[in-house]
Design an enzyme around this catalytic site. Structure first.
Site, PDB file in Angstrom:
ATOM      1  CG  ASP A 230      58.268  18.602  18.742  1.00  0.00           C
ATOM      2  OD1 ASP A 230      57.369  19.570  17.881  1.00  0.00           O
ATOM      3  OD2 ASP A 230      58.638  19.889  19.603  1.00  0.00           O
TER       4      ASP A 230
ATOM      5  CG  HIS B 287      62.087  25.379  13.121  1.00  0.00           C
ATOM      6  ND1 HIS B 287      61.515  24.703  12.996  1.00  0.00           N
ATOM      7  CD2 HIS B 287      61.699  26.808  13.987  1.00  0.00           C
ATOM      8  CE1 HIS B 287      60.336  25.857  13.877  1.00  0.00           C
ATOM      9  NE2 HIS B 287      60.831  26.425  13.964  1.00  0.00           N
TER      10      HIS B 287
ATOM     11  CG  ASP C 146      51.771  21.297  13.639  1.00  0.00           C
ATOM     12  OD1 ASP C 146      50.941  20.590  14.814  1.00  0.00           O
ATOM     13  OD2 ASP C 146      52.408  20.709  12.950  1.00  0.00           O
TER      14      ASP C 146
END
Length: 2039
Positions: free
Chosen positions: A1020, A1023, A1121
């Site tokens: 999760d 980045h 999402d």
């Protein structure tokens, strides 16, 4: 305690009071396998109907996505997420990467937790609570209003034992009868006694105890760019099963022990660029046809279909019966032990430990599984009218783009590193074809103990798949990666599979270097992986030529999944620890389901479920059964841990506690219970599971934060955040004041509804609130305090001497930031201040800018100094204040953007009122205690409770993901640029575990148990997670589960940055989403991009280059999402879009609810309801079955996707038929079956889509069946104009979907049964044509299965049968044929035959007089060679990128002209007719193959026979070539290029009395016998035929390398004797022209001829016998007419003696036929020639200023420039190379005389007086040696006594170019000729002088490829040759500078040989070894050019610095021959010294 978010109701939690358990159970839905209690009917909760565009009481209204703003506009500030339940739900678009905010100067608006691609709507936030109340923090997404609680589907623990039904077996591969829905088996799994105590009574747990073996000690950590931390403690890692070692490879070098510590690499990454290609000459064109457009190319490796294995029900083959089960899953958590070392530099070479790692010669390797497809280079599919395929989409991959290059290929100016993967430009990938069986759905896991085949094993491919004979034997897959200097490929992705072999070979730039290669991939699985433990790989060689580095390689047998690092260092470098190149390779895990069946990554079908919506754990099975019945084989669970108060799925409260919502009364479930269910799903449903790990943040309410606040970024451990915290509090206080109406009279009402209100907020912030806190003071100095300290310092310090301005600039006085960030606590360097401003009275600098008179006394001086210092400090403070003000302006702008979006913009929530729940802006920090004054809160952030002022986590749009946005250098929090998640705080790990021991240990254990339970991990917020932290945690997880499947979603907007994450973390799949596509065209492009090769892609061998890959995708129709397609597009599109996704050649997936047609976002925060359960029959409330939504459709689509992936349908073609209709083809390259799916998308409501004519589907082949038809229809006609049909009523307890749809599904139809299409083609037609009916409407999907026609299938089988007879080794391009007929044909071919078959340029072909020339490709140009090399050069360029749009592919698809051309030209010659017949038969099969497949099969046929033929050529060339390396073999093939028979350029007839063997002959039209001896073309294409082919000088310079070293002794002998017969005037002719028209205008040809004879005698066995061979003299005397063959025979030794005698006597003659007819440029005097010997020195001399008798023979021809008839380089007198060649010849003949092999030993001269001078060869030789240094050496220091003309010397430390030249300056010119003399006669030089001269020549003259022909400082120098220059410039006109600077290649060979000759004389063996390495490195560019040039050769010359020269021959025989001589000498030196530079 610190303030946390307010708690929210857990509406979805099963938590009735203890006494209501029975009642609650009875109220749960009755259907399903789990619940057996009779249902008590209960009235459903009322729910308001929701029509399209409206929202019900429990669903948030969805707003339209924000429009994409202009790029220059800044992003809006993040807004808080509200916990208010009535707040409307904001939209959640997921736009493209480049979308930005539409508001100027604003920060990113906050988004729901997981939307990280684009700005998202801000969310309302609660205002600060009154004193004493907890402050509401902001969850990452907006919670919605809770639904009224209703009983959920639960299960009594005993219910698990009530259903003893076993799990049904998996479905068969194809057309199996539909099975009944299945559930997980309810019977408890067997347990061991040890397990009994651990298993909860309610749930059965099967958990075998496992021993934990110890791991070996690891080597010290490498220094890496980001530090890899260690765990506090390490436990033993699991021990993998032992493996049987692989057999040793042939000629493998014994593996020495690893060296001691190897320091880490430090070199930066470098990227190489590709050079343009070169133009080719024009040739007659083939029939011109319309071609397909050139397709786009991608640089990634092609996929190989897997071998099939039958299903369980199918009887096993013997191979299957021997399969071994996969090893057991790894045991529990382990820790890492090694402490890494941090480095911020480029990767450093990891240091090996002092412990010696033993490396056996051949590591053990597991038996490779059926190899999974590798991401391959792809190009757009060809446009072929016959096949009906049209290119519709392009791929987006970093790849070379060559479409802009000229169709006629131009010679590359500099070599392309990408092309270096090619071998001979037919590449290491040109090893032919391997045929493989299609993969079936059930593939067994590899046996862990089996060894992979060694790379030297020859394996012949079969075509059993095509012929139905069962699985084929497969060769080990080998990928070859070329290492080059400074190649740091950390951002390049290489994907591999277990069982494969990775070979690392040194590239050209590593030639001559002593290279060590290291990798952290373990040698054996049981060794385990430790990131910092590297092993030294041992070099092997596949050649006997140990001195040639291109034969070297190291290899890694891939035995473990994960991402692994390699690097290499130079042992001979000063910095041996520095990595000179590095990279990563990713090995995919082996995913096992059921009983040891392999689930390939491309077959993964994953569904995401929000774990919190599954309800209590006993209910999971029935709810998850929905995914199983829908055809998914993987479940993605969001975190199952306890959640924070926001109830966000990603805000974890306790990482080590199961979510309490999964519990039921009186029973506490644990992670072990979850593990039981996960194992059952894997075993019985064949379904894997993965879950998220959340490493970057934790919930505000996390209990352990109370004791360990140091684990977060807070105002104590991160004091740089203090100003940002204070700003956050300012904004909070402003919210309170606005909320109380205190600013209403100043333009800011409580409800902000107009732009002027926002302007008033701006004014209030700038003019009232921000000035109160004076944030700039945290960054400035206290001037008074600093001045006072300065005064004290200078009052007791003697003033310094005047400081220079230069010193002042070097020591600039700047503010030093206070690390505690107090007010005005910054400082300056007082030492510098004193130096700058403590100036003495007399200094002119003490009173700058005329500030007044000189100081009167010391006190006055001090005052003045302090005053100047004060001014400087004021200036510094002003600068810093301006910087901070700029940040604050940005912060205000971001805040205003958030307010504007939240309250005004139509696409925002439009919440006008300011309140606690909806503050002006979201908070960035948690607060501690009550709200107080700003002064008190400022004091708080410096107090003991500052640790609880924690920074929230979030994400920053456009920020560098590799940098921490909370670092001290970042101003993100101060500038308000963060999209904050108010329910979570950001975790602070530091650089290594000791920085935060508790946090590292807690998270490591969290990852380990997660890996124990689940088969995969989703990282999760990948980045934003510190990459070194993720590395550490994933390493720990992989120790528990080595085959861990890791996925992630990255938002870096850069493929290169994505690859860094993939490489560092070992990410196996990146999440990609179809919802990012704005239309069907883009959606189709994404399907094409994310996997597969183009249909008709080239077939590739098992041994080929490792090419970059694109990241493997998990392509989802919808992620959890984002909003439902029903909101963003239409509900009608949900079926066709998911159908398109299912056709992608990669992993696919979806979100739970999509298949049930849930028309809204199932929010990770807001959603409180539970999922529906599965029902076998009719459904009731809270249940679904296969008729619900599109579940039945998805089941069929998933089955099809799985079948296509498992069966090898790895070729993809996407066709955009209309704006809304997309066709996707999946093709099997082995069986050539195709599945075509056509989807009619509906991005708009169907009624709004204008009906258009859909182009019929046309496919060349047979329609086997219509797999299915499916369609969604509304229940009412008027629904067609709505995005969502009918009225949707949301259930208040269960997540439900649309019910106003009719879904129609039909399976396995004949064309006659179809309602969507009509087949209009006839049954016997080659083309299947399907026309669409009016029933095919938006929302429809149809899939076809097609196969080849019987005739085509038969042809394919025959071709594959032919190809299967070619066998391949791992050695690059080594191919053999097992066909006895072809073997006999090939073995009958000579090298001259191969010259005709493989090469021959256009002029050579035309010279035959048959009207043939080079084949011309329309829209491209003529091929460079008429032979196979011409087409192979082009194929090797387009094959690696699958450029099926290339004109060559179009020409092949359009007609059979090229195959006919190849066959036709070979039919003319009897010696090649049999091969022509074989090719004609094989090419005949192509005529029946579908046209779109012809390029691939043509390439395989041509490449296979081509490789077979060049192997035949090598076999004929002797051991040095046939067993040589790539470099040697490539140069050896050049011999075949240049040496052939050309009838217009034959040798003069040899003597009929010559001993055998004699040259072959043929009978001409007149019956005469004509000898056909091969000759050497000087260069191609300009010097290839007629009188221009045979140049005496060029021939004998090229002959040793091209004929002697290649063992072509007979042809060398004939050429030597043929030229000997033409001797005249004691000279060998310059231009031979058959002998009768020879020109004797060169002085050096005879000496190169003698050198070639010397080489012949030395190299050839019994070579001295040539001296006694008979020579038929054409001109026995100078003036006689030509003689017939045999009339005037002499022995060769007599001819040699004549040449020496004539030179010693002296010769003067005028060329015969002198004048315009033989030379149009030369003046009359130039035809007069003279040669002789200077009796004073022994030097041969000759020539005049009017002619040019050496190789530098350019004659001026420009009348305009006045150069006509003037030689550019006369070089008369004694040319230096002729002196050396003469000396060498005399020494050789003297030795031959002493050995009795040569009859002569003297020459004599008679002058005009009759005086006779007689010299022996020995005397003549010594004469030269005595005088050479005296007359040629130019001393490094002036020596007046030996330098009569010192003014002519402009270079010292060189040898002169000539002696006694007419042009007096010419002697002293530095040219490239003296190395020739040193190479052949090193003994005549002083070694020290020779070494200096050679080094100067290298430094001054040597270029990348060639060597400059003149000193660059010479007045006449110009390095660029242009023969067409027609200017008046006398230096350049008509190419006058041909030898005045351009860089020629052939002298380079002599320079390198000279260095090898002198090196041992100056430094012994040590210097020789060093020089050998240096010589190899200097040849690196030659190897590069040789492998990349389409000519497969080396050019004549280049322009300055290696630039391409258009007037140069691209292939020159002496260029290749001289370099091959260098390699030959290197090999002989290596053998004599018994060393190898790199082994």
């Amino acid at each position: 305690m610190f303030r946390a978010t307010c708690k929210v109701s857990r509406g979805g939690c099963w938590c009735p009071p203890p006494d209501s358990l029975t009642a609650a159970m009875s109220e749960a839905p009755a259907k399903g396998k789990v619940i057996k209690k009779k249902k008590v009917k209960k009235a459903p909760a009322p729910a308001a109907p929701i029509d399209e565009g409206t929202s019900g009481p429990t669903l948030a209204a969805a707003a339209a996505p924000a429009p994409a703003p202009p790029p220059a506009v800044a992003t809006p500030a993040p807004a808080a997420s509200s916990v208010k339940k009535s707040a409307p739900q904001p939209p959640e678009p997921k736009p493209g990467k480049e979308q930005a905010s539409s508001a100027p100067n604003v920060a990113p608006v906050p988004a729901p937790r997981k939307n990280k691609v684009a700005p998202e709507p801000p969310q309302p936030k609660a205002a600060a609570a009154p004193s004493g109340e907890p402050e509401p923090a902001v969850p990452r997404t907006t919670p919605k209003a809770p639904a009224p609680k209703a009983p959920k589907v639960t299960q009594n623990p005993s219910a698990l034992k009530e259903t003893p039904e076993p799990m049904a077996p998996s479905a068969p591969t194809k057309k199996a009868p539909q099975e009944a829905p299945r559930t997980l088996q309810q019977v408890p799994l067997p347990k061991t006694p040890q397990e009994e105590s651990k298993v909860p009574k309610e749930l059965p747990v099967s958990k075998a105890s496992q021993e934990v073996p110890k791991t070996p000690k690891e080597a010290p950590a490498p220094k890496s760019s980001v530090e890899t931390p260690k765990a506090p403690k390490e436990e033993s890692a699991p021990k993998a099963p032992k493996e049987t070692p692989a057999p040793k490879a042939s000629k493998a070098v014994p593996a020495p022990k690893a060296p001691k510590e190897t320091p880490a690499p430090k070199a930066p990454q470098e990227l190489l660029k590709e050079a343009p290609a070169a133009k080719a000459p024009v040739a007659p064109k083939a029939p011109k046809e319309e071609l397909a457009p050139k397709a786009a190319k991608e640089a990634s490796a092609p996929k190989v279909p897997q071998a099939t294995l039958p299903s369980k029900e199918t009887p096993k083959t013997p191979q299957e019966a021997a399969a071994v089960k996969a090893p057991q899953e790894a045991p529990g958590p382990k820790t890492l032990q090694e402490k890494p070392k941090a480095s911020q530099e480029a990767p450093a070479a990891p240091k090996a430990s002092k412990e010696i790692i033993k490396v056996p010669a051949e590591p053990a390797a597991p038996k490779p599984a059926a190899p999974q497809s590798q991401v391959s280079p792809r190009a757009a599919a060809p446009a072929a009218a016959a096949s009906g395929l049209r290119q519709g989409h392009d791929r987006e991959v970093n790849r070379p783009v060559e479409a802009s290059q000229s169709p006629r290929q131009q010679e590359a100016e500099e070599a392309s590193p990408r092309k270096l993967t090619n071998f001979f430009k037919m590449g290491v990938h040109d090893d032919g074809v391997v045929t493989q069986e299609p993969q079936t759905q059930q593939v067994r896991a590899p046996a862990p103990t089996a060894a992979a085949p060694t790379p030297t094993t020859k394996v012949s491919s079969t075509v059993a798949a095509a012929q139905g004979e069962g699985p084929s034997h497969q060769q080990a897959q080998v990928r070859v990666l070329t290492l080059n200097h400074k190649d740091h490929l950390d951002s390049t992705l290489f994907r591999l599979q277990k069982g494969w072999i990775l070979q690392l070979r040194p590239g050209p730039t590593l030639l001559g270097r002593q290279v060590s290669v290291f990798t952290n991939h373990p040698e054996r699985p049981e060794d385990g992986f430790t990131r910092t433990k590297y092993r030294h790989l041992q070099w092997k060689s596949d050649s006997h030529n140990k001195g040639d580095d291109t034969a070297l390689y190291v290899e890694v047998t891939l035995v473990m999944a994960g991402s692994f690092h390699y690097y290499f260092t130079y042992d001979d470098s000063e910095n041996k620890d520095k990595a000179q190149g590095s990279g990563f390779f990713l090995v995919d895990p082996t995913l096992i389901v059921g009983t040891n069946e392999v689930l390939q990554q491309d077959c993964v079908q994953c569904q995401t479920v929000l774990s919190k919506n599954l309800g209590p754990l006993p209910d999971w099975e029935q709810r998850l059964q929905v995914a199983h019945e829908s055809g998914y084989n993987m479940i993605h669970f969001t975190p199952i841990q306890e959640l924070g108060d926001s109830n966000s799925s990603y805000s974890l409260k306790d990482q080590h506690k199961l979510n309490i919502e999964f519990q039921i009364p009186d029973n506490e479930f644990t992670f072990d219970d979850v593990e039981v269910l996960i194992k059952k799903m894997k075993q019985e449903w064949k379904m894997l599971s993965l879950t998220d790990i959340v490493l970057n943040h934790t919930a505000n309410e996390t209990p352990w934060l109370q004791e360990h606040p140091e684990s977060t970024y807070n105002c104590n451990n991160s004091p740089h955040l203090r100003p940002a915290y204070l700003l956050d509090r300012v904004l909070h206080h402003m919210t309170l004041e606005v909320m109380d109406g205190k600013w209403k009279d100043r333009g800011i009402p409580v409800a902000i509804k107009e732009e002027k209100h926002i302007e008033a907020v701006k004014n209030a912030l700038h003019n009232y609130f921000l000035p109160q806190v004076k944030l700039h003071e945290f960054y400035t100095v206290d001037i008074e305090k600093m001045v006072e300290e300065f005064r004290r310092r200078i009052s007791c310090t003697v003033p310094s001497i005047k400081t220079s301005a230069e010193e002042v600039s070097k020591n600039k006085l700047v503010i030093k930031q206070d690390p505690q960030y107090g007010r005005k606590t910054c400082t300056v360097d007082m030492d510098i201040a004193v130096r700058l401003y403590n100036l003495p009275n007399e200094s002119k600098e003490k009173i700058p800018q005329g500030s007044g008179p000189e100081a009167s006394d010391e006190a006055d001086r001090v005052v003045r100094c302090c005053s100047e210092f004060r001014r400087h400090l004021e200036h510094l403070n002003e600068q810093r204040a301006s910087e901070i003000q700029a940040h604050l302006i940005k912060a205000v702008s971001c805040c205003l953007g958030t307010i504007r979006y939240q309250r005004l913009q139509p696409d925002g929530p439009k919440i006008a009122a300011v309140s606690k729940d909806n503050p002006l802006v979201p908070p960035y920090f948690t607060h501690y205690g009550k709200d107080t004054t700003l002064e008190e809160e400022e004091a708080l952030m410096f107090g003991p409770k500052a640790s609880f002022l924690m920074a929230h986590n979030g994400w920053v749009m456009g920020d560098d993901p590799l940098k921490n946005f909370a670092r001290e250098e970042s101003y993100v929090y101060l500038r308000r640029e963060l999209v904050a998640w108010g329910d979570s705080v950001k975790l602070r790990y530091g650089n290594e575990p000791k920085d935060s021991p508790y946090l590292w240990d807690l998270m490591r254990r969290y990852c380990e148990y997660t890996a124990r339970i689940f088969h995969g991990i989703r990282l999760d917020n990948c980045h934003s997670t510190p990459i070194h932290v993720a590395e550490y945690m994933l390493d720990a997880a992989r120790k528990v589960r080595p085959d861990l499947y890791v996925i992630a979603e990255l938002f870096t907007n850069s493929d290169l940055t994505d690859n860094i994450f993939i490489n560092r973390l070992g990410i196996n799949s990146l999440i990609r989403e179809a919802m990012s596509a704005p239309d069907s065209h883009e959606e189709g492009r994404l399907v094409y991009r994310y996997g597969g090769e183009p249909v008709g892609a080239f077939l590739l061998p098992p041994v080929r280059p490792l090419v970059p890959s694109i990241a493997h995708a998990m392509f989802l129709d919808l992620t959890h999402d984002n909003r439902s397609p029903a909101e963003v597009r239409t509900a009608w599109d949900m079926l066709p879009s998911t159908a398109l996704v299912s056709m992608a050649c990669c992993a696919t997936g979806s979100n739970r609810g999509y298949d049930e047609l849930v028309p809204h976002h199932i929010h990770v925060v807001d959603e409180q309801r539970v999922y529906a359960a599965w029902s076998e029959s009719s459904t009731q409330r809270g249940e679904v079955n296969k008729k619900s939504g599109i579940i039945e459709c998805k089941n069929l689509l998933n089955k099809l996707h799985f079948e296509l992936g498992a069966s090898g349908f790895n070729q993809v073609f996407v066709d955009q038929v209309t704006e809304h209709v997309v066709t996707v083809t999946r093709h099997n390259p082995v069986s050539h079956q195709s599945v075509v799916l056509v989807a009619y998308t509906s991005f708009r409501p169907p009624a709004q889509i204008k009906a258009t004519n859909i182009r019929p589907l046309k496919v060349q082949g047979r329609l086997e069946e219509i797999i299915f038809e499916m369609q969604v229809k509304g229940t009412k006609e008027e629904d067609a104009d709505k995005k969502i049909p009918g009225v949707f009523v949301p259930d208040l307890e269960f997540i439900n979907g649309l019910e106003n749809f009719n879904v129609e599904v039909k399976e396995h139809l004949t064309p006659a049964q179809s309602t969507f299409v009509q087949v209009t083609s006839s049954s016997d037609s080659d083309m299947t044509v399907c026309e669409y009916t009016s029933k095919f409407t938006p929302g429809s999907v149809i899939a076809f299965r097609l196969s080849l026609l019987p005739r085509a299938q038969s042809a394919v089988n025959k071709i594959r049968g032919t190809l299967s007879e070619f066998g391949y080794k791992s050695r690059i391009s080594e191919v053999t044929t097992h066909n006895p007929v072809l073997t006999d044909i090939v073995n009958g071919l000579s090298l001259v035959d191969l010259n005709r078959i493989l090469y021959r340029c256009d002029d050579e072909e035309k010279d035959e007089g048959r009207g043939w020339g080079a084949y011309n490709i329309p829209n491209y140009g003529p091929l460079l060679y008429c032979g196979l090399q011409g087409v192979v050069s082009v194929l090797s360029e387009i094959r690696v990128v699958n450029d099926l749009g290339h004109p060559l592919c179009g020409n092949l698809r359009d007609g059979d002209w090229l195959p006919d051309y190849i066959v036709g030209r070979l039919k003319f010659e009897p010696s090649t007719q049999r091969l022509a017949g074989w090719l004609e038969e094989v090419f005949g099969y192509l005529r029946d193959v579908p046209r779109y497949l012809i390029p691939a099969y043509f390439d395989s046929i041509v490449t296979s026979i081509y490789l077979t033929l060049i192997n035949r050529a090598w076999a004929l060339m002797g051991e040095f070539i046939s067993e040589g390396s790539n470099f040697v073999k490539a140069l050896g093939l050049c011999s075949v290029q240049f040496c052939g028979t050309v009838k217009s350029a034959l040798l003069p007839p040899l003597s009929p009395n010559l001993r055998d063997p004699k040259p072959p002959s043929f009978t001409d039209g007149s019956g005469n016998q004509i000898q056909l001896s091969a000759t050497i073309a000087a260069g191609l294409p300009h010097f290839s035929v007629g009188y221009m082919r045979n140049w005496g000088r060029d021939t004998f310079i090229a002959l040793p390398g091209n004929l002697l070293i290649t063992s072509r002794y007979e042809e060398a002998r004939w050429i030597i004797l043929g030229f000997a017969g033409t001797m005249r005037h004691g000279l060998i002719p310059n231009l031979l022209d058959g002998g009768k028209k020879a020109r004797f205008n060169c002085r050096d040809a005879i000496w190169f001829w003698l050198q070639a004879i010397q080489r012949y005698v030395t190299v050839v066995p019994n070579g001295h016998e040539i001296l006694k061979d008979k020579v038929s003299r054409l001109y026995p005397s100078d003036d006689c007419s030509p003689q017939e063959p045999g009339k005037s025979d002499q022995l060769l030794e007599e001819v040699i003696q004549e040449g020496l005698q004539r030179h010693f006597q002296g010769v003067k003659f005028r060329e015969r036929n002198a004048g315009f007819q033989i030379d149009r440029q030369m003046n009359d005097d130039g035809f007069n020639n003279n040669v002789g010997v200077d009796l004073e020195t022994g030097f041969v001399y000759g020539g005049s200023v009017n002619n040019c008798g050496t190789w530098m023979d350019k004659m001026g021809s420009s009348e305009l420039a006045g150069t006509k008839g003037k030689p550019a380089t006369p070089r008369d007198g004694s040319a230096v190379e002729i002196i050396g060649l003469c000396k060498s010849a005399l020494a050789f003949l003297g030795r031959m005389h002493k050995e009795g092999k040569y009859s002569y030993n003297t020459v004599e001269q008679c002058d005009g007086t009759g005086k006779v001078t007689k010299w022996t060869y020995e005397f003549w030789e010594k004469k030269i040696e005595e005088n050479f240094e005296k007359h040629f050496w130019v001393s490094e220091t002036p020596m007046p006594e030996s330098e009569p003309r010192p003014e002519l010397i402009h270079r010292r430390g060189i040898y002169k170019d000539s002696h006694n030249a007419s042009q007096f300056w010419a002697d002293f010119q530095l040219r490239c000729n003296f190395p020739i003399a040193i190479a052949v006669a090193p003994e005549m030089t002083t070694p020290k002088n020779a070494w200096v001269a050679l080094k100067n020549a290298e430094e001054i003259l040597l270029g990348p490829l060639g060597i400059k022909t003149l000193d660059p400082k010479d007045w006449a120098y110009n390095g660029n040759y242009d023969n067409s220059n027609n200017t008046a410039d006398s230096k350049l006109a008509h190419g006058f500078n041909y030898h005045q600077g351009p860089e020629w290649l052939w002298p380079v060979g002599w320079l390198l040989r000279a260095q090898l000759a002198i090196a041992p004389k100056v430094g012994g063996t040590e210097e020789l070894a060093r020089t050998m390495g240096h010589v190899k490195s200097l040849m690196a560019n030659h190897l590069t050019h040789l492998l990349t040039s389409p000519w497969r050769s080396l050019p004549e010359l280049t322009d300055a610095e290696g630039a391409f020269c258009k007037d140069s021959n691209p292939a020159q025989s002496w260029s290749t021959g001289c370099l091959l001589e260098v390699l030959w000498e290197l090999d002989h030196i290596e053998r004599s010294l018994n060393i190898s530079a790199n082994i």
